[in-house]
Design an enzyme around this catalytic site. Structure first.
Site, PDB file in Angstrom:
ATOM      1  N   SER A 240       0.821  -1.208   0.000  1.00  0.00           N
ATOM      2  CA  SER A 240       0.000   0.000   0.000  1.00  0.00           C
ATOM      3  C   SER A 240       0.854   1.256   0.000  1.00  0.00           C
ATOM      4  O   SER A 240       2.013   1.246   0.397  1.00  0.00           O
ATOM      5  CB  SER A 240      -0.901   0.014   1.222  1.00  0.00           C
ATOM      6  OG  SER A 240      -0.118   0.248   2.378  1.00  0.00           O
ATOM      7  N   LYS A 241       0.233   2.325  -0.460  1.00  0.00           N
ATOM      8  CA  LYS A 241       0.954   3.593  -0.468  1.00  0.00           C
ATOM      9  C   LYS A 241       1.316   4.025   0.939  1.00  0.00           C
ATOM     10  O   LYS A 241       2.308   4.691   1.153  1.00  0.00           O
ATOM     11  CB  LYS A 241       0.086   4.687  -1.117  1.00  0.00           C
ATOM     12  CG  LYS A 241       0.047   4.607  -2.616  1.00  0.00           C
ATOM     13  CD  LYS A 241      -1.344   4.274  -3.111  1.00  0.00           C
ATOM     14  CE  LYS A 241      -1.220   3.398  -4.357  1.00  0.00           C
ATOM     15  NZ  LYS A 241      -2.350   2.501  -4.515  1.00  0.00           N
ATOM     16  N   ARG A 242       0.427   3.646   1.857  1.00  0.00           N
ATOM     17  CA  ARG A 242       0.626   4.086   3.231  1.00  0.00           C
ATOM     18  C   ARG A 242       2.016   3.774   3.755  1.00  0.00           C
ATOM     19  O   ARG A 242       2.657   4.568   4.390  1.00  0.00           O
ATOM     20  CB  ARG A 242      -0.400   3.442   4.159  1.00  0.00           C
ATOM     21  CG  ARG A 242      -1.703   4.170   4.212  1.00  0.00           C
ATOM     22  CD  ARG A 242      -2.659   3.394   5.068  1.00  0.00           C
ATOM     23  NE  ARG A 242      -2.839   2.059   4.556  1.00  0.00           N
ATOM     24  CZ  ARG A 242      -3.048   1.002   5.301  1.00  0.00           C
ATOM     25  NH1 ARG A 242      -3.083   1.122   6.580  1.00  0.00           N
ATOM     26  NH2 ARG A 242      -3.205  -0.174   4.751  1.00  0.00           N
ATOM     27  N   HIS A 243       2.466   2.569   3.491  1.00  0.00           N
ATOM     28  CA  HIS A 243       3.733   2.194   4.104  1.00  0.00           C
ATOM     29  C   HIS A 243       4.676   1.470   3.147  1.00  0.00           C
ATOM     30  O   HIS A 243       5.740   1.958   2.839  1.00  0.00           O
ATOM     31  CB  HIS A 243       3.476   1.313   5.326  1.00  0.00           C
ATOM     32  CG  HIS A 243       4.149   1.838   6.537  1.00  0.00           C
ATOM     33  ND1 HIS A 243       3.549   1.863   7.768  1.00  0.00           N
ATOM     34  CD2 HIS A 243       5.359   2.371   6.701  1.00  0.00           C
ATOM     35  CE1 HIS A 243       4.376   2.400   8.633  1.00  0.00           C
ATOM     36  NE2 HIS A 243       5.481   2.714   8.016  1.00  0.00           N
TER      37      HIS A 243
END
Length: 463
Positions: A240-243
């Site tokens: 994911s882009k988040r992490h």
RNA sequence: GCCCCCAUCGUCUAGCGGCCCAGGACGUCGCCCUCUCACGGCGAAAACACCGGUUCGAACCCGGUUGGGGGCGCCA
């Protein structure tokens, strides 16, 4: 045999965690065997390749401490050589010209899809005589792949993976504009660079079969392949882009140490019995292709945090104090010699309480704060009327003691004992007044680092 | 749709036919240490996806099912 590995990212984005692991494995394999580790930028997609991405990759590699040998190879610069090989294949009869237009091919795929048939080039130009051309249409060069039998990728991780040749089509080697495709470029570059071991993501496994066909047509040596299972995000799906999709160098900003990241990445898909914390030196000594797992792994940042905390505690106080410089600078605090000395003195108590450099920077508040302190909510709750009364009585006791952690501790203890209080009833208000927080390193150590003047003034501020 | 790969605690993994009613680590939960929070120590809960075979014996071998993932471009 001298081993040569390479990491070959395409500069269409930053170096993410999956790419970083691939790079690490290649680096480890080369270093383990005393071989060579090369970096090749696959920038043949002119549309999507950017200078920023190249810089990000290089920065990421440097931050991770993965040094490469010899100069960086830029694939696009070698296009002429790739084209030359395509022509050679053509001349040898291992390739042919195809004049089918992109639109025509799209139509072909469409109908294959509709008919539920496998989607692949149908070889419509494969057996036409060379005299058969289309005027004013620039052709592509396609490989004349074997139609029967099978191509076997002997993979160190996946085992022997067999592909029936009739499911592999005649893919394009050279585009109609004369530029080489990835499939061709990779093979030629690996050969020219003397690459002996190709360690890369699982997503290239089918490509390996196609590349093998080029290699066989050219009569070149087959490298050892190792296709790594892909990494998944914490949710099990894509990174994911988040992490997970962060650029690897951004972890530096998050307060992670390169050695912790190396250790973490190493254990994602590779193991050495029950060993968990593995230094880079140890990793170089132990690394091999045999212990790479075959199933995909999810990233788990809790584990990275734990490992980072471990390496943080191993790092010297001086190094940590210096590493804090830029972080504190961002927060508007310049680290001068005096503060640096305090940081180093407080570091033993600080570093065992932090998992990242960012947490460490947060924890030095009591050292950098100016009076009167900003108390956080929990600290305020600690400073009740009774607590302030205790501090009022405690202050002269401390002032009279020799200003060292141990004697301060003893003084506070006997004070508490005489008052019939638990040490905590004295130490917690003291902590709140001196650090502005409800948690900190041992309060007497804090006092010692701060010195009598500042400490007593902070207490006075609260009584 | 076609081809390929994978499948052990929530997560990373050990295991490579009997040592396994499955071991370690992270995380979680207790307890201890203790001036707080950490560190450290001790302990607990927690898994062989499913169904068939092979075998005296299967987490390990074979087949199938299911579930994930990857590939099928004049992208890399």
């Amino acid at each position: 045999m001298k081993i040569v590995t390479r990491f070959a990212p395409s500069p269409t984005g930053f170096l993410h965690i999956g790419g970083a692991r691939t790079a690490l494995f290649n680096w480890l394999l080369a270093r383990h065997h005393g071989g060579t580790f090369r970096l090749r930028i696959e920038d043949t997609d002119r549309q999507r390749s950017t200078k920023e991405a190249i810089d990000a990759i290089v920065d990421g590699m440097k931050w991770l401490g993965l040094d490469w040998d010899a100069e960086v190879v830029f694939q696009f610069a070698r296009a002429a050589r790739h084209a030359e090989v395509a022509k050679e294949l053509l001349a040898k009869g291992h390739a042919y010209l195809c004049y089918a237009s992109p639109e025509e091919l799209e139509e072909m795929r469409e109908s294959q899809r509709a008919a539920g048939k496998p989607i692949r080039y149908d070889g419509r130009w494969r057996d036409r005589p060379v005299s058969d051309t289309r005027p004013n249409v620039p052709p592509v060069i396609r490989i004349k792949a074997p139609r029967s039998g099978e191509t076997i990728v002997r993979d160190q991780v996946q085992g022997d993976v067999r592909f029936a040749n009739d499911v592999l089509d005649d893919f394009i080697l050279l585009r109609s504009d004369g530029t080489p495709t990835y499939m061709l470029s990779v093979v030629v570059d690996d050969f020219d660079m003397g690459v002996t071991h190709v360690v890369r993501g699982d997503d290239h496994l089918t490509n390996a079969a196609r590349q093998l066909q080029i290699i066989e047509a050219m009569g070149w040596p087959i490298p050892t392949y190792a296709h790594l299972p892909l990494l998944h995000g914490e949710d099990g799906a894509k990174l994911s882009k988040r992490h997970g999709a962060l650029g690897i160098h951004e972890y530096a900003g998050l307060g992670y140490l390169p050695e912790a990241m190396r250790n973490y990445l190493l254990r994602l898909g590779w193991s050495h019995g029950d060993d968990e914390t593995i230094s880079t030196e140890q990793a170089i000594e132990w690394f091999n292709l045999d212990n790479i797992g075959r199933s995909p792994a999810r990233v788990d940042f809790k584990k990275l945090d734990n490992l980072n905390g471990h390496y943080l505690r191993q790092t010297s106080d001086e190094t940590l104090a210096d590493a804090l410089g830029p972080l504190l600078d961002q927060r508007g605090t310049k680290v001068d010699d005096e503060l640096r000395a305090k940081l180093i003195k407080a570091m033993p108590g600080l570093k065992e309480r932090a998992k990242t450099l960012v947490e460490l920077a947060d924890a030095v508040y009591f050292l950098t704060a100016r009076r009167p302190l900003d108390l956080d909510e929990k600290a305020k709750k600690l400073l009740t009327a009774e607590a302030r009364a205790i501090l009022k009585e405690l202050k002269p006791v401390l002032a009279a003691a020799k200003w060292e952690a141990q004697t301060l501790d003893a003084a506070a203890r006997s004070f508490a004992e005489h008052k019939g209080l638990k040490l905590g009833a004295v130490a917690q208000p003291l902590r709140a007044s001196v650090t502005g927080r409800s948690t900190s390193p041992g309060i007497f150590d804090v006092l010692a680092v701060l010195g009598p003047a500042e400490s007593l003034d902070r207490i006075t501020d609260q009584i």
